[in-house]
Design an enzyme around this catalytic site. Sequence first.
Site, PDB file in Angstrom:
ATOM      1  CB  ILE A 136      -1.030  -0.090   1.101  1.00 28.92           C
ATOM      2  CG1 ILE A 136      -1.953  -1.062   0.992  1.00 28.92           C
ATOM      3  CG2 ILE A 136      -1.737   1.346   1.382  1.00 28.92           C
ATOM      4  CD1 ILE A 136      -2.730  -1.390   2.129  1.00 28.92           C
TER       5      ILE A 136
ATOM      6  CB  ALA B 249      -1.633   2.641   8.969  1.00 28.85           C
ATOM      7  NE  ARG B 250      -5.592  -1.981  12.079  1.00 23.13           N
ATOM      8  CZ  ARG B 250      -6.034  -2.227  10.716  1.00 23.13           C
ATOM      9  NH1 ARG B 250      -6.157  -1.090   9.927  1.00 23.13           N
ATOM     10  NH2 ARG B 250      -6.145  -3.481  10.270  1.00 23.13           N
TER      11      ARG B 250
ATOM     12  CG  ASP C  94      -9.729   5.695   6.138  1.00 20.81           C
ATOM     13  OD1 ASP C  94     -11.241   5.866   6.141  1.00 20.81           O
ATOM     14  OD2 ASP C  94      -9.474   4.514   5.656  1.00 20.81           O
TER      15      ASP C  94
ATOM     16  CD  GLU D 128     -10.994   3.396  13.283  1.00 21.18           C
ATOM     17  OE1 GLU D 128     -11.237   2.280  12.973  1.00 21.18           O
ATOM     18  OE2 GLU D 128     -10.484   4.188  13.057  1.00 21.18           O
TER      19      GLU D 128
ATOM     20  CG  HIS E 259     -11.159   2.254   9.193  1.00 24.40           C
ATOM     21  ND1 HIS E 259     -10.733   1.802  10.481  1.00 24.40           N
ATOM     22  CD2 HIS E 259     -10.502   1.633   8.490  1.00 24.40           C
ATOM     23  CE1 HIS E 259      -9.842   0.978  10.359  1.00 24.40           C
ATOM     24  NE2 HIS E 259      -9.643   0.723   8.980  1.00 24.40           N
TER      25      HIS E 259
END
Length: 357
Positions: free
Chosen positions: A179, A263-264, A288, A293, A311
């Site tokens: 990615i 990513a995270r 994102d 979250e 996300h």
Amino acid sequence: MAEMMAKIPTVLLVESSVQEIDHVRRQTLSEKVTILRYDCASVDVFVARLQPGGLYSNICAIVRTGWLKAGPYASHRLFASEVIPHFPSSLKLICCSGHGYDAADIDALTNRGIWFCNTPNACTEAVANTGLMLVLETFRYLSFAQWCARYDWQKSRELGLRAVDPAGMVLGVVGLGDIGLAIAEKCQNALGMKIAYHGPKRKEEAEARLGGGVQYYADLISMTSVVDCIVIAAPYTPSTHHLLSQKQFQVAKGTGLRVVNIARGKMIDEDALVFALEVGKVVGVGLDVHENEPVVHEKLKENWMVTLLPHIGVCSRTSWTNFERQTWDNLESFLRTGKPVCPVNMIKGPYAMFQLK
């Protein structure tokens, strides 16, 4: 082994409400294996069914496919540390869609002799497109412009002295895997950006794909101090928790740093990010993913100069199609040969083979 090969394998299928279904392939496979569909109201119910004599006590594999963040089972952490001790000895394989696997305790699964497979490169295109868009947003503030078009046209004129084009700017990629490399290529080709990257080791093949002039930094602080925009595209591990925090933000160059995360969420200290925005060390943000979250940091949420997504970087029917194909590829390969196509871990010793025809 002979006794195991004589049995019809039983597979537990965990489905998302968002998926692409290959009906022909599933029908063909259902004629050779027993497929049980997961319908547990909670993880506790799942654990109960794993016990001797329970509905799932003889499963040889679990296939979890579709968008893991959607549907009634989105919060069910079936491969967490506290669940794994309850797995029956018959379970030898887990196939789970997606690139990341931080929700699974890979070490514990390996110790139990259980293969774990993700779906590498299945959603690269979708996530990389999202990354490209977020990078552009951090330079041009188009989320703010959309707000202005709806609510206050004249306020958009404030962008006149803030928005810049990314051509010639330096993009720093943290994690030049599938990615990260795809984002770098898109930003280089579409936006005319220069590329730098950080990771545990230099990746010469990736550099070759990007052409000359790619700069590798073994030290994240050193890279952060010279790039115009940084993109996080690395796996989340204990060592990458709060990878970007006050220490990194304060070395940003005078023109400010732009931050993108696909990513995270927990890889960024969001309180430190908000402070860096307030003092001008960070001048653009595109997220994102979020630290807590689905809760979004209030100060980020109220700032329309920040671009926020829920996300959904993976969210494309292309991704779901790839998830479906790769999860079943892993299962069928395991049942035929004793080894899946793309395992995350490595299991030693005799494999459970059913010689699926």
